[in-house]
Write a protein that holds these residues in place. Structure first.
Motif, short mmCIF file in Angstrom:
data_model
loop_
_atom_site.label_atom_id
_atom_site.label_comp_id
_atom_site.label_asym_id
_atom_site.label_seq_id
_atom_site.Cartn_x
_atom_site.Cartn_y
_atom_site.Cartn_z
N ILE A 88 -3.22 4.17 8.36
CA ILE A 88 -2.02 3.75 9.09
C ILE A 88 -1.82 4.69 10.28
N HIS A 94 -6.46 3.24 2.80
CA HIS A 94 -5.62 2.33 3.59
C HIS A 94 -4.36 3.04 4.10
N PHE A 95 -3.72 3.82 3.25
CA PHE A 95 -2.53 4.54 3.69
C PHE A 95 -2.88 5.55 4.79
N TYR A 150 -6.60 2.67 -2.16
CA TYR A 150 -5.24 2.68 -1.60
C TYR A 150 -5.03 3.91 -0.73
N ALA A 192 -2.46 -1.39 11.50
CA ALA A 192 -1.59 -0.48 10.75
C ALA A 192 -0.74 -1.25 9.74
N LEU A 193 -0.26 -2.42 10.14
CA LEU A 193 0.51 -3.27 9.23
C LEU A 193 -0.36 -3.73 8.05
N GLY A 233 -2.51 -1.17 1.18
CA GLY A 233 -2.32 0.07 0.42
C GLY A 233 -1.30 -0.10 -0.70
N LEU A 234 -0.20 -0.77 -0.41
CA LEU A 234 0.83 -1.00 -1.44
C LEU A 234 0.28 -1.88 -2.57
N THR A 243 -2.42 -10.48 4.55
CA THR A 243 -3.26 -9.74 5.49
C THR A 243 -4.32 -10.57 6.19
N ALA A 263 -0.80 -0.85 5.58
CA ALA A 263 0.38 -0.63 4.73
C ALA A 263 0.46 -1.67 3.63
N SER A 264 0.25 -2.93 3.98
CA SER A 264 0.33 -4.00 2.99
C SER A 264 -0.77 -3.86 1.94
N ASN A 293 -1.82 -10.24 -1.69
CA ASN A 293 -1.98 -9.41 -0.51
C ASN A 293 -2.85 -10.08 0.54
#
Length: 279
Positions: A37, A33-34, A30, A59-60, A66-67, A108, A63-64, A104
């Motif tokens: 971004i 991935h963050f 995670y 980038a989107l 990573g969350l 994605t 974020a997805s 996810n």
């Protein structure tokens, strides 16, 4: 007959090393991935305007993903408790679930696939057509895999039947991806003509890790299987999302430079930075 605990992580005890290795795998996943971004938001400025949507979509995705992975990490910490010698499933009934990964991927994967015809600068109707044709088998692959993974703690019949169905949709998907990559090769500038072929093999290698991780519980309900599966899932996620996004961004940077876009040429060091705006 499967148990109420959908994933083996909820039933297996881990050694101290296994628990912390799994924690580290998910944390790095995670965190990476963050972090990227910012990379994609920053690097898109060097691309010709027509290509900037591709890193913005990356980038989107970061974020997805990573969350989702942050939630998996939280589940991991909540699922186990230390009993003095092992990390055992929590007595309060807290369970771990890989289902959030599938949720996810539902978000994605269509985005990742749409990036392909966008990066190859296909005609707008062709982008829409190919994105839809790739997304349909991809979603069916994900959703049938989701159903199947709920059978991994029983006799594996559900796991294998739905895994086979999911594999059929995967074959359909790679046929569609191959068609898009062939179209992309035809549309690529001559100096970049080899890129689509390399991307094709990269796609097969990275996406091929997912079915291995899916089937892994059949090797036994052990701590090693639990950790190795999380490792395979995380390697696949990072390579098929993060590194894939970097590869597309570098391709588009070179393509922008070949098309005469000055900021791209300066980023590659082909011309000195003079502060002159690109075309």
């Amino acid at each position: 007959m499967s148990t109420p605990y959908a994933n083996i992580e909820s039933l297996v005890s881990l050694t101290d090393a296994q628990f912390h290795t799994g924690s580290l795998i998910l944390m790095v996943s995670y965190g990476a991935h963050f972090a990227f971004i910012l990379y994609f938001l920053w690097t898109q400025k060097d691309l010709a305007p027509r290509y900037r949507l591709v890193p913005l979509l990356s980038a989107l995705v970061m974020a997805s993903a990573g969350l989702s992975l942050l939630r998996e990490f939280s589940f991991w910490l909540e699922t186990y408790q230390w009993n003095g010698s092992l990390y055992v499933p929590a007595e309060d009934g807290t369970t771990f679930s890989n289902a959030f990964r599938y949720g996810n991927w539902t978000i994605t994967v269509p985005i990742l696939l749409t990036q392909l015809p966008l990066a190859f600068a296909l005609a707008r109707p062709e982008i829409r057509r190919r994105a839809i044709r790739m997304s349909i088998p991809a979603l069916l692959m994900i959703w049938t895999g989701l159903v199947g993974q709920f059978g991994e703690t029983g006799d594996f019949t559900q796991l294998n039947i739905w895994g086979l169905i999911s594999t059929l949709f995967f074959v359909w998907l790679i046929v569609e991806v191959h068609g898009t990559i062939r179209a992309g090769k035809a549309a690529s500038p001559a100096p970049l003509a080899e890129f689509p072929d390399k991307l094709w093999w990269y796609f097969l290698a990275t996406w091929g890790l997912y079915p291995i991780a899916y089937a892994l519980p059949q090797l036994g309900m052990t701590g090693d299987v639990v950790v190795v599966r999380q490792l395979l899932f995380s390697i696949a996620d990072i390579s098929s999302k993060l590194i894939y996004g970097v590869i597309l961004s570098r391709y588009l940077l070179r393509r922008s430079a070949l098309e005469g876009y000055l900021p791209a040429q300066q980023a590659l060091g082909d011309v000195p930075a003079t502060g002159t705006a690109g075309r």
